[in-house]
Write a protein that holds these residues in place. Structure first.
Motif, PDB file in Angstrom:
ATOM      1  N   VAL A  18       1.189  -1.548   0.226  1.00 12.96           N
ATOM      2  CA  VAL A  18      -0.042  -0.248  -0.011  1.00 12.96           C
ATOM      3  C   VAL A  18       0.835   1.386   0.305  1.00 12.96           C
ATOM      4  N   GLY A  19       2.133   1.607   0.567  1.00 15.11           N
ATOM      5  CA  GLY A  19       2.899   2.568   0.799  1.00 15.11           C
ATOM      6  C   GLY A  19       3.565   2.595  -0.819  1.00 15.11           C
ATOM      7  N   VAL A  20       3.822   1.179  -0.953  1.00 14.74           N
ATOM      8  CA  VAL A  20       4.423   1.691  -2.877  1.00 14.74           C
ATOM      9  C   VAL A  20       3.396   2.578  -4.122  1.00 14.74           C
ATOM     10  N   ALA A  21       2.107   2.150  -3.676  1.00 17.40           N
ATOM     11  CA  ALA A  21       0.837   2.435  -3.863  1.00 17.40           C
ATOM     12  C   ALA A  21       0.584   3.421  -4.170  1.00 17.40           C
ATOM     13  N   MET A  22       0.555   3.893  -2.768  1.00 18.40           N
ATOM     14  CA  MET A  22       0.294   5.564  -2.111  1.00 18.40           C
ATOM     15  C   MET A  22       1.218   6.599  -3.125  1.00 18.40           C
ATOM     16  N   ASP A  23       3.336   5.712  -3.049  1.00 21.70           N
ATOM     17  CA  ASP A  23       4.151   6.628  -3.563  1.00 21.70           C
ATOM     18  C   ASP A  23       3.997   7.318  -5.485  1.00 21.70           C
ATOM     19  N   ASP A  24       3.303   5.911  -5.716  1.00 18.97           N
ATOM     20  CA  ASP A  24       2.471   6.621  -7.185  1.00 18.97           C
ATOM     21  C   ASP A  24       1.387   6.816  -7.381  1.00 18.97           C
ATOM     22  N   VAL A  25       0.692   6.874  -6.175  1.00 20.22           N
ATOM     23  CA  VAL A  25      -0.333   8.329  -6.367  1.00 20.22           C
ATOM     24  C   VAL A  25      -0.127   9.567  -6.551  1.00 20.22           C
ATOM     25  N   ALA A  26       0.990   9.518  -5.188  1.00 18.63           N
ATOM     26  CA  ALA A  26       1.479  10.701  -4.633  1.00 18.63           C
ATOM     27  C   ALA A  26       1.874  11.528  -6.423  1.00 18.63           C
ATOM     28  N   LEU A  75      -6.967  14.907  -1.685  1.00 19.22           N
ATOM     29  CA  LEU A  75      -6.045  14.708  -0.985  1.00 19.22           C
ATOM     30  C   LEU A  75      -6.662  13.501   0.426  1.00 19.22           C
ATOM     31  N   PHE A  76      -7.954  13.578   0.131  1.00 17.84           N
ATOM     32  CA  PHE A  76      -8.781  12.302   0.690  1.00 17.84           C
ATOM     33  C   PHE A  76      -7.987  11.564   0.814  1.00 17.84           C
ATOM     34  N   LEU A  77      -8.349  11.030  -0.521  1.00 15.17           N
ATOM     35  CA  LEU A  77      -7.154   9.578  -0.652  1.00 15.17           C
ATOM     36  C   LEU A  77      -6.403   9.376  -0.314  1.00 15.17           C
ATOM     37  N   GLY A  78      -5.260   9.954  -0.178  1.00 20.55           N
ATOM     38  CA  GLY A  78      -3.442   9.921   1.004  1.00 20.55           C
ATOM     39  C   GLY A  78      -3.753   9.733   2.252  1.00 20.55           C
ATOM     40  N   ALA A  79      -4.617  10.943   2.692  1.00 18.49           N
ATOM     41  CA  ALA A  79      -4.837  10.006   3.790  1.00 18.49           C
ATOM     42  C   ALA A  79      -5.905   9.087   4.792  1.00 18.49           C
ATOM     43  N   ARG A  80      -6.579   9.062   3.975  1.00 20.01           N
ATOM     44  CA  ARG A  80      -7.648   7.598   4.387  1.00 20.01           C
ATOM     45  C   ARG A  80      -6.649   6.548   4.235  1.00 20.01           C
ATOM     46  N   ALA A  81      -5.648   6.518   3.112  1.00 18.36           N
ATOM     47  CA  ALA A  81      -4.429   5.375   2.977  1.00 18.36           C
ATOM     48  C   ALA A  81      -3.925   5.100   4.141  1.00 18.36           C
ATOM     49  N   ALA A  82      -3.321   7.068   4.466  1.00 16.99           N
ATOM     50  CA  ALA A  82      -2.124   6.853   5.285  1.00 16.99           C
ATOM     51  C   ALA A  82      -2.692   5.811   7.120  1.00 16.99           C
ATOM     52  N   LYS A  83      -3.889   7.008   7.310  1.00 20.51           N
ATOM     53  CA  LYS A  83      -5.164   5.882   8.288  1.00 20.51           C
ATOM     54  C   LYS A  83      -4.658   4.435   8.465  1.00 20.51           C
ATOM     55  N   SER A  84      -5.361   4.319   7.977  1.00 19.43           N
ATOM     56  CA  SER A  84      -5.477   2.907   7.231  1.00 19.43           C
ATOM     57  C   SER A  84      -4.443   1.412   7.790  1.00 19.43           C
ATOM     58  N   VAL A  85      -3.711   2.149   7.196  1.00 21.45           N
ATOM     59  CA  VAL A  85      -2.131   1.551   6.567  1.00 21.45           C
ATOM     60  C   VAL A  85      -1.645   1.964   8.330  1.00 21.45           C
ATOM     61  N   ASN A  86      -1.473   2.994   8.778  1.00 17.57           N
ATOM     62  CA  ASN A  86      -1.191   3.271   9.766  1.00 17.57           C
ATOM     63  C   ASN A  86      -1.812   2.685  11.648  1.00 17.57           C
ATOM     64  N   GLY A  87      -3.148   2.790  10.744  1.00 18.36           N
ATOM     65  CA  GLY A  87      -4.006   1.675  12.060  1.00 18.36           C
ATOM     66  C   GLY A  87      -3.883   0.925  11.864  1.00 18.36           C
ATOM     67  N   ALA A  88      -3.702   0.091  10.396  1.00 16.47           N
ATOM     68  CA  ALA A  88      -2.885  -1.356  10.570  1.00 16.47           C
ATOM     69  C   ALA A  88      -1.414  -2.133  11.655  1.00 16.47           C
ATOM     70  N   SER A 112     -12.214   5.296  11.656  1.00 16.58           N
ATOM     71  CA  SER A 112     -12.853   6.481  11.075  1.00 16.58           C
ATOM     72  C   SER A 112     -12.852   7.337   9.927  1.00 16.58           C
ATOM     73  N   ALA A 113     -12.997   8.160   9.816  1.00 16.31           N
ATOM     74  CA  ALA A 113     -12.157   9.403   8.018  1.00 16.31           C
ATOM     75  C   ALA A 113     -11.594  10.354   8.501  1.00 16.31           C
ATOM     76  N   PRO A 114     -10.875  10.407   7.776  1.00 11.62           N
ATOM     77  CA  PRO A 114      -9.717  11.238   8.163  1.00 11.62           C
ATOM     78  C   PRO A 114     -10.098  12.206   7.961  1.00 11.62           C
ATOM     79  N   GLU A 115     -10.060  13.237   8.926  1.00 13.62           N
ATOM     80  CA  GLU A 115     -10.007  15.039   8.698  1.00 13.62           C
ATOM     81  C   GLU A 115      -8.901  15.931   7.722  1.00 13.62           C
ATOM     82  N   VAL A 116      -9.325  16.178   6.200  1.00 18.12           N
ATOM     83  CA  VAL A 116      -9.013  17.280   6.005  1.00 18.12           C
ATOM     84  C   VAL A 116      -8.882  18.140   5.682  1.00 18.12           C
ATOM     85  N   LYS A 117      -8.168  19.064   5.541  1.00 21.88           N
ATOM     86  CA  LYS A 117      -7.937  20.570   5.792  1.00 21.88           C
ATOM     87  C   LYS A 117      -7.491  20.763   3.985  1.00 21.88           C
TER      88      LYS A 117
END
Length: 129
Positions: A18-26, A75-88, A112-117
């Motif tokens: 997931v981290g590798v995929a997040m880098d590709d998305v970024a 921005l939510f896509l990245g925040a959601r993925a990061a929160k899921s990975v960290n939570g797991a 829970s959904a991440p807060e995105v500002k």
């Protein structure tokens, strides 16, 4: 929670992917920003000759509005993925040491959904100076 059967190495393997995929998305989001800026500037206008700053035409304005309206989703896509990975990872760490209550709490928090500002123009992302 007693029904859990977690493989720590399995969680690490999946969260790594997931981290590798997040880098590709970024990278894709960065490319998207560059390309949409180029497209907006190249779209031209319906105005005549101008002096000074090139006016934004209707296509450029539409692209700007599109980016503005979808920025939170991107921005939510990245925040959601990061929160899921960290939570797991956190839930797995608690599971490994036998603290099933903390593992369940970490899992619940990660769901829970991440807060995105959205970034403020010319300011830091959280809007604080």
């Amino acid at each position: 929670m007693s029904g859990w059967d977690v493989s720590q190495s399995g969680v690490e393997s999946v969260t790594s992917l997931v981290g590798v995929a997040m880098d590709d998305v970024a990278k894709s989001v960065t490319s998207y920003g560059t390309n949409v800026t180029s497209a907006a500037g190249s779209a031209g206008t319906i105005s005549g000759a101008y002096c000074g700053v090139k006016p934004i035409g209707p296509i450029g304005a539409a692209l700007e509005l599109f980016v503005e309206k979808t920025a939170g989703d991107v921005l939510f896509l990245g925040a959601r993925a990061a929160k899921s990975v960290n939570g797991a990872r956190q839930a797995t760490a608690y599971y490994v040491v036998g603290d099933l209550e903390m593992a369940a709490n970490a899992e619940h928090t990660a769901l829970s959904a991440p807060e995105v500002k959205l970034p403020t123009p010319g300011g830091p992302q959280d809007g604080k100076k």
